[in-house]
Design a protein around this motif. Structure first.
Motif, PDB file in Angstrom:
ATOM      1  N   GLY A 158       0.798  -1.225   0.000  1.00 23.01           N
ATOM      2  CA  GLY A 158       0.000   0.000   0.000  1.00 23.01           C
ATOM      3  C   GLY A 158       0.828   1.272   0.000  1.00 23.01           C
ATOM      4  N   MET A 159       2.135   1.172  -0.208  1.00 22.02           N
ATOM      5  CA  MET A 159       3.016   2.331  -0.172  1.00 22.02           C
ATOM      6  C   MET A 159       3.199   2.933  -1.552  1.00 22.02           C
ATOM      7  N   SER A 160       3.409   4.224  -1.596  1.00 20.34           N
ATOM      8  CA  SER A 160       3.753   4.859  -2.864  1.00 20.34           C
ATOM      9  C   SER A 160       5.213   5.304  -2.791  1.00 20.34           C
ATOM     10  N   ASN A 161       5.760   5.680  -3.936  1.00 22.28           N
ATOM     11  CA  ASN A 161       7.133   6.179  -3.946  1.00 22.28           C
ATOM     12  C   ASN A 161       7.213   7.426  -3.078  1.00 22.28           C
ATOM     13  N   HIS A 162       8.286   7.541  -2.336  1.00 24.22           N
ATOM     14  CA  HIS A 162       8.461   8.689  -1.460  1.00 24.22           C
ATOM     15  C   HIS A 162       9.941   8.936  -1.212  1.00 24.22           C
ATOM     16  N   LEU A 163      10.221  10.091  -0.650  1.00 25.29           N
ATOM     17  CA  LEU A 163      11.583  10.478  -0.313  1.00 25.29           C
ATOM     18  C   LEU A 163      11.833  10.184   1.155  1.00 25.29           C
ATOM     19  N   HIS A 164      13.074   9.937   1.491  1.00 23.73           N
ATOM     20  CA  HIS A 164      13.474   9.810   2.883  1.00 23.73           C
ATOM     21  C   HIS A 164      14.381  10.997   3.191  1.00 23.73           C
ATOM     22  N   LEU A 165      13.931  11.861   4.100  1.00 27.56           N
ATOM     23  CA  LEU A 165      14.724  13.011   4.521  1.00 27.56           C
ATOM     24  C   LEU A 165      15.425  12.612   5.816  1.00 27.56           C
ATOM     25  N   ILE A 166      16.744  12.535   5.792  1.00 23.56           N
ATOM     26  CA  ILE A 166      17.508  12.004   6.910  1.00 23.56           C
ATOM     27  C   ILE A 166      18.369  13.095   7.516  1.00 23.56           C
ATOM     28  N   CYS A 167      18.157  13.342   8.804  1.00 22.23           N
ATOM     29  CA  CYS A 167      18.962  14.341   9.503  1.00 22.23           C
ATOM     30  C   CYS A 167      20.315  13.724   9.846  1.00 22.23           C
ATOM     31  N   GLN A 168      21.367  14.373   9.416  1.00 17.89           N
ATOM     32  CA  GLN A 168      22.720  13.878   9.660  1.00 17.89           C
ATOM     33  C   GLN A 168      23.167  14.095  11.097  1.00 17.89           C
ATOM     34  N   GLN A 169      22.424  14.916  11.829  1.00 20.88           N
ATOM     35  CA  GLN A 169      22.819  15.209  13.200  1.00 20.88           C
ATOM     36  C   GLN A 169      22.125  14.293  14.197  1.00 20.88           C
ATOM     37  N   CYS A 170      20.802  14.184  14.138  1.00 18.74           N
ATOM     38  CA  CYS A 170      20.074  13.378  15.129  1.00 18.74           C
ATOM     39  C   CYS A 170      19.632  12.022  14.584  1.00 18.74           C
ATOM     40  N   GLY A 171      19.698  11.834  13.255  1.00 23.07           N
ATOM     41  CA  GLY A 171      19.331  10.559  12.658  1.00 23.07           C
ATOM     42  C   GLY A 171      17.846  10.401  12.373  1.00 23.07           C
ATOM     43  N   LYS A 172      17.056  11.420  12.663  1.00 21.07           N
ATOM     44  CA  LYS A 172      15.612  11.352  12.420  1.00 21.07           C
ATOM     45  C   LYS A 172      15.350  11.156  10.928  1.00 21.07           C
ATOM     46  N   ILE A 173      14.347  10.326  10.623  1.00 15.41           N
ATOM     47  CA  ILE A 173      13.975  10.051   9.237  1.00 15.41           C
ATOM     48  C   ILE A 173      12.545  10.508   9.028  1.00 15.41           C
ATOM     49  N   LYS A 174      12.337  11.338   8.025  1.00  9.71           N
ATOM     50  CA  LYS A 174      10.996  11.806   7.695  1.00  9.71           C
ATOM     51  C   LYS A 174      10.698  11.403   6.264  1.00  9.71           C
ATOM     52  N   GLU A 175       9.507  10.887   6.042  1.00  7.61           N
ATOM     53  CA  GLU A 175       9.090  10.554   4.687  1.00  7.61           C
ATOM     54  C   GLU A 175       8.361  11.744   4.103  1.00  7.61           C
ATOM     55  N   SER A 176       8.545  11.954   2.811  1.00  9.82           N
ATOM     56  CA  SER A 176       7.909  13.077   2.144  1.00  9.82           C
ATOM     57  C   SER A 176       7.480  12.662   0.743  1.00  9.82           C
ATOM     58  N   CYS A 199      17.657  18.549  10.082  1.00 13.23           N
ATOM     59  CA  CYS A 199      16.228  18.804  10.331  1.00 13.23           C
ATOM     60  C   CYS A 199      16.058  20.161  11.014  1.00 13.23           C
ATOM     61  N   ALA A 200      14.829  20.661  11.024  1.00 15.38           N
ATOM     62  CA  ALA A 200      14.527  21.980  11.583  1.00 15.38           C
ATOM     63  C   ALA A 200      14.870  22.050  13.071  1.00 15.38           C
ATOM     64  N   ALA A 201      14.586  20.978  13.814  1.00 17.22           N
ATOM     65  CA  ALA A 201      14.869  20.976  15.258  1.00 17.22           C
ATOM     66  C   ALA A 201      16.373  21.103  15.516  1.00 17.22           C
ATOM     67  N   CYS A 202      17.170  20.359  14.772  1.00 19.79           N
ATOM     68  CA  CYS A 202      18.628  20.436  14.939  1.00 19.79           C
ATOM     69  C   CYS A 202      19.162  21.793  14.485  1.00 19.79           C
ATOM     70  N   ALA A 203      18.583  22.349  13.432  1.00 20.61           N
ATOM     71  CA  ALA A 203      19.012  23.667  12.953  1.00 20.61           C
ATOM     72  C   ALA A 203      18.757  24.727  14.021  1.00 20.61           C
ATOM     73  N   ARG A 204      17.574  24.656  14.676  1.00 21.76           N
ATOM     74  CA  ARG A 204      17.270  25.598  15.766  1.00 21.76           C
ATOM     75  C   ARG A 204      18.250  25.414  16.921  1.00 21.76           C
ATOM     76  N   ARG A 205      18.517  24.162  17.269  1.00 21.88           N
ATOM     77  CA  ARG A 205      19.449  23.849  18.362  1.00 21.88           C
ATOM     78  C   ARG A 205      20.844  24.384  18.028  1.00 21.88           C
ATOM     79  N   ASN A 206      21.281  24.205  16.788  1.00 19.07           N
ATOM     80  CA  ASN A 206      22.594  24.701  16.368  1.00 19.07           C
ATOM     81  C   ASN A 206      22.662  26.221  16.441  1.00 19.07           C
ATOM     82  N   LYS A 207      21.572  26.863  16.033  1.00 17.65           N
ATOM     83  CA  LYS A 207      21.535  28.326  16.044  1.00 17.65           C
ATOM     84  C   LYS A 207      21.614  28.843  17.477  1.00 17.65           C
TER      85      LYS A 207
END
Length: 162
Positions: A94-112, A142-150
């Motif tokens: 039941g899955m469609s093609n999607h992207l995996h957005l992977i944060c290099q800092q925390c390792g979080k994976i988001k599908e898009s 990811c946005a959370a890590c970017a905020r933390r870095n800032k």
């Protein structure tokens, strides 16, 4: 987590695969499949093991590794290797093609989803090759890590000026 129709399709695909390969239809394989169908995101063997143990059902890690290999061969799950993380799995049914957005800092994976990219990929043709699906990994922060870095950089600059 998938709906009942997709779960039924996954069970049917496993049953047919086991029949064709002349493998046993064990309760452990179907229990593992049910737990895989209940997973809501990418998972590794340790997360699957913990989920199965939480249900009071015990299987060895070796059984999980072997069963996930079988599910991969059967086409029920896909195995991903995101950077240096342990292998991650996701249900295919039941899955469609999607992207995996992977944060290099925390390792979080988001599908898009990216309909424009899907249209582009579907329009591509390759000589002597028929595409079944595609998988794209996009690495970044990811946005959370970017905020933390800032915040960290701001704090570091304040400390330097004091």
């Amino acid at each position: 987590m998938i709906d009942d129709k997709s779960r039924t399709m996954a069970r049917a695909a496993l049953t047919e695969y086991l029949r064709v390969k002349k493998l046993r239809k064990t309760p452990e394989r179907y229990a593992i499949l049910d737990k895989v169908c209940a997973m809501t995101r990418h998972f590794d063997i340790e997360a699957l093991y913990a989920a199965i143990e939480d249900d009071g059902f015990h299987v060895s890690r070796a059984t999980l590794y072997n069963t996930m290999e079988l599910f991969t061969d059967c086409g029920i799950v896909r195995r991903h290797q995101f950077g240096t993380q342990p292998a991650q799995y996701e249900l295919v049914t039941g899955m469609s093609n999607h992207l995996h957005l992977i944060c290099q800092q925390c390792g979080k994976i988001k599908e898009s989803q990216d309909p424009e990219l899907v249209r582009f990929m579907n329009s591509r043709s390759y000589s002597a090759f028929h595409t079944s699906y595609f998988c794209l990994y996009v690495y970044g922060i990811c946005a959370a890590c970017a905020r933390r870095n800032k915040r960290y950089e701001t704090k570091k600059l304040k400390n330097k000026t004091i």
